[in-house]
Scaffold this active site. Sequence first.
Site, PDB file in Angstrom:
ATOM      1  N   ARG A   1      41.249  34.539  36.054  1.00 17.93           N
ATOM      2  CA  ARG A   1      40.209  35.457  36.777  1.00 17.93           C
ATOM      3  C   ARG A   1      38.663  34.819  36.214  1.00 17.93           C
ATOM      4  O   ARG A   1      37.826  34.553  37.081  1.00 17.93           O
ATOM      5  CB  ARG A   1      39.990  36.785  36.678  1.00 17.93           C
ATOM      6  CG  ARG A   1      39.182  37.645  37.178  1.00 17.93           C
ATOM      7  CD  ARG A   1      39.557  39.190  37.130  1.00 17.93           C
ATOM      8  NE  ARG A   1      38.542  39.942  37.642  1.00 17.93           N
ATOM      9  CZ  ARG A   1      38.173  40.593  38.627  1.00 17.93           C
ATOM     10  NH1 ARG A   1      38.951  40.132  39.789  1.00 17.93           N
ATOM     11  NH2 ARG A   1      37.489  41.532  38.874  1.00 17.93           N
TER      12      ARG A   1
ATOM     13  N   ARG B   1      42.828  40.550  39.822  1.00 15.76           N
ATOM     14  CA  ARG B   1      43.072  41.062  38.524  1.00 15.76           C
ATOM     15  C   ARG B   1      44.824  41.374  38.519  1.00 15.76           C
ATOM     16  O   ARG B   1      45.636  41.320  39.755  1.00 15.76           O
ATOM     17  CB  ARG B   1      42.723  42.621  38.355  1.00 15.76           C
ATOM     18  CG  ARG B   1      41.382  42.778  38.442  1.00 15.76           C
ATOM     19  CD  ARG B   1      40.839  44.160  38.154  1.00 15.76           C
ATOM     20  NE  ARG B   1      39.280  44.571  38.177  1.00 15.76           N
ATOM     21  CZ  ARG B   1      38.534  44.558  39.137  1.00 15.76           C
ATOM     22  NH1 ARG B   1      39.080  44.775  40.461  1.00 15.76           N
ATOM     23  NH2 ARG B   1      37.336  44.787  38.935  1.00 15.76           N
TER      24      ARG B   1
ATOM     25  N   HIS C   1      44.637  37.081  31.970  1.00 13.77           N
ATOM     26  CA  HIS C   1      43.271  37.422  32.740  1.00 13.77           C
ATOM     27  C   HIS C   1      42.422  36.508  32.766  1.00 13.77           C
ATOM     28  O   HIS C   1      41.446  36.576  33.659  1.00 13.77           O
ATOM     29  CB  HIS C   1      42.957  38.657  31.920  1.00 13.77           C
ATOM     30  CG  HIS C   1      41.697  39.429  32.487  1.00 13.77           C
ATOM     31  ND1 HIS C   1      41.721  39.964  33.519  1.00 13.77           N
ATOM     32  CD2 HIS C   1      40.463  39.371  32.092  1.00 13.77           C
ATOM     33  CE1 HIS C   1      40.412  40.399  34.099  1.00 13.77           C
ATOM     34  NE2 HIS C   1      39.614  39.931  32.975  1.00 13.77           N
TER      35      HIS C   1
ATOM     36  N   HIS D   1      33.961  43.509  41.883  1.00 19.18           N
ATOM     37  CA  HIS D   1      33.008  44.096  40.632  1.00 19.18           C
ATOM     38  C   HIS D   1      32.106  44.950  41.513  1.00 19.18           C
ATOM     39  O   HIS D   1      31.918  44.883  42.857  1.00 19.18           O
ATOM     40  CB  HIS D   1      32.244  43.069  40.395  1.00 19.18           C
ATOM     41  CG  HIS D   1      33.041  42.280  39.326  1.00 19.18           C
ATOM     42  ND1 HIS D   1      32.719  40.854  38.895  1.00 19.18           N
ATOM     43  CD2 HIS D   1      34.101  42.459  38.523  1.00 19.18           C
ATOM     44  CE1 HIS D   1      33.646  40.532  38.006  1.00 19.18           C
ATOM     45  NE2 HIS D   1      34.451  41.395  37.826  1.00 19.18           N
TER      46      HIS D   1
ATOM     47  N   TYR E   1      31.632  37.022  33.276  1.00 25.64           N
ATOM     48  CA  TYR E   1      32.732  35.954  33.520  1.00 25.64           C
ATOM     49  C   TYR E   1      31.912  34.495  33.641  1.00 25.64           C
ATOM     50  O   TYR E   1      32.751  33.632  33.607  1.00 25.64           O
ATOM     51  CB  TYR E   1      33.251  36.203  35.137  1.00 25.64           C
ATOM     52  CG  TYR E   1      34.264  37.319  34.904  1.00 25.64           C
ATOM     53  CD1 TYR E   1      35.604  37.143  34.924  1.00 25.64           C
ATOM     54  CD2 TYR E   1      33.735  38.595  34.944  1.00 25.64           C
ATOM     55  CE1 TYR E   1      36.625  38.075  35.054  1.00 25.64           C
ATOM     56  CE2 TYR E   1      34.688  39.552  35.002  1.00 25.64           C
ATOM     57  CZ  TYR E   1      35.924  39.297  35.166  1.00 25.64           C
ATOM     58  OH  TYR E   1      36.926  40.414  35.076  1.00 25.64           O
TER      59      TYR E   1
ATOM     60  N   LYS F   1      40.237  48.586  40.785  1.00 22.42           N
ATOM     61  CA  LYS F   1      39.479  49.452  39.821  1.00 22.42           C
ATOM     62  C   LYS F   1      38.347  50.156  40.507  1.00 22.42           C
ATOM     63  O   LYS F   1      37.731  49.704  41.537  1.00 22.42           O
ATOM     64  CB  LYS F   1      38.933  48.170  38.848  1.00 22.42           C
ATOM     65  CG  LYS F   1      38.399  49.016  37.598  1.00 22.42           C
ATOM     66  CD  LYS F   1      37.822  47.646  36.577  1.00 22.42           C
ATOM     67  CE  LYS F   1      37.479  48.161  35.357  1.00 22.42           C
ATOM     68  NZ  LYS F   1      36.910  46.977  34.400  1.00 22.42           N
TER      69      LYS F   1
END
Length: 308
Positions: A245, A142, A242, A276, A285, A167
């Site tokens: 990614r 990220r 982004h 994740h 994704y 995150k």
Amino acid sequence: MSELRGALTEYLSLRRSLGFKLRRQEKLLYQFIDFFASIGAPTITVQHALTWACQPMNVGNNWWSYRLSAVRGFTNYLHAVDHAVEVPPSDLLPWRSHRASPYLYSDEEIMALIKAAGTLSSPLRVTTYQTLIGLLAVTGMRVGEAINLNRQDFDARNGTLIVRDSKFGKTRELPLHPTTTALLKRYLASRNRGPYAGRAAALFISPTGGRLLYCNIQWTFHRLVRLAGIVPRTSHCRPRIHDLRHAFAVRTLLDAYRDGSDTQQRLTLLSTYLGHANPATTYWYLSAAPELLIKAAERLEYPRGEQA
């Protein structure tokens, strides 16, 4: 207003103790307090919150909804102590779910972005953005994680990066390809020649020695996209930083299909590498790549690699 600012400090401290970061919400709520102070009203009402949230006028409903949700959380906190404070109802300015289609960069487009970064205004900016784009492309990090990297998080001897407090407050270690390790070593050698390098803890720094800012990265990246001649595929599929990614995730699983690897095992490893919470999050994704769907269909039709 000092009492309201004090209450906001307590509110943010409480929410952060529960694991929320609230960086953008903090900025918005201080703006709301300034707006409320300019009105001179005795207490916060739903109309005050709505008037402030619907600014500026030329943006979409989702941004207004986001602004109002920030105020809603704060007014809920205030209402527990002062029942005169009104809390905006949850169905006021409802959020309309919309996710942009990821722009899956080709290798040629990534190289074009890196080449475009060579036109930036100073040698440090050139090497910083070329290295940053390359790192995002080959690790799927990220942008915020890359910004938060410190020099000590890079282990050149073992070829690893430590991503801290990402995150959900998670920390993970990323093994790097030798070429990526060499790239970061070259960047540090160039970076450390600057006058501010010794005082800067951040891995990626601006020409003034400060940590890179997300808004500046976004502005610079959009400029590089234009210089590289990369254009939107549709109105809902525009090149974003982004999406590097997303492209990394798709290429990783495509490689697994091409070399006959266990794709489920690769997906689990990919999910961990991306940070994740579980593999289900990683599926988003992968959903936008037609080539990946074709490979998956071929695997289902010929599970052992047989040809028709």
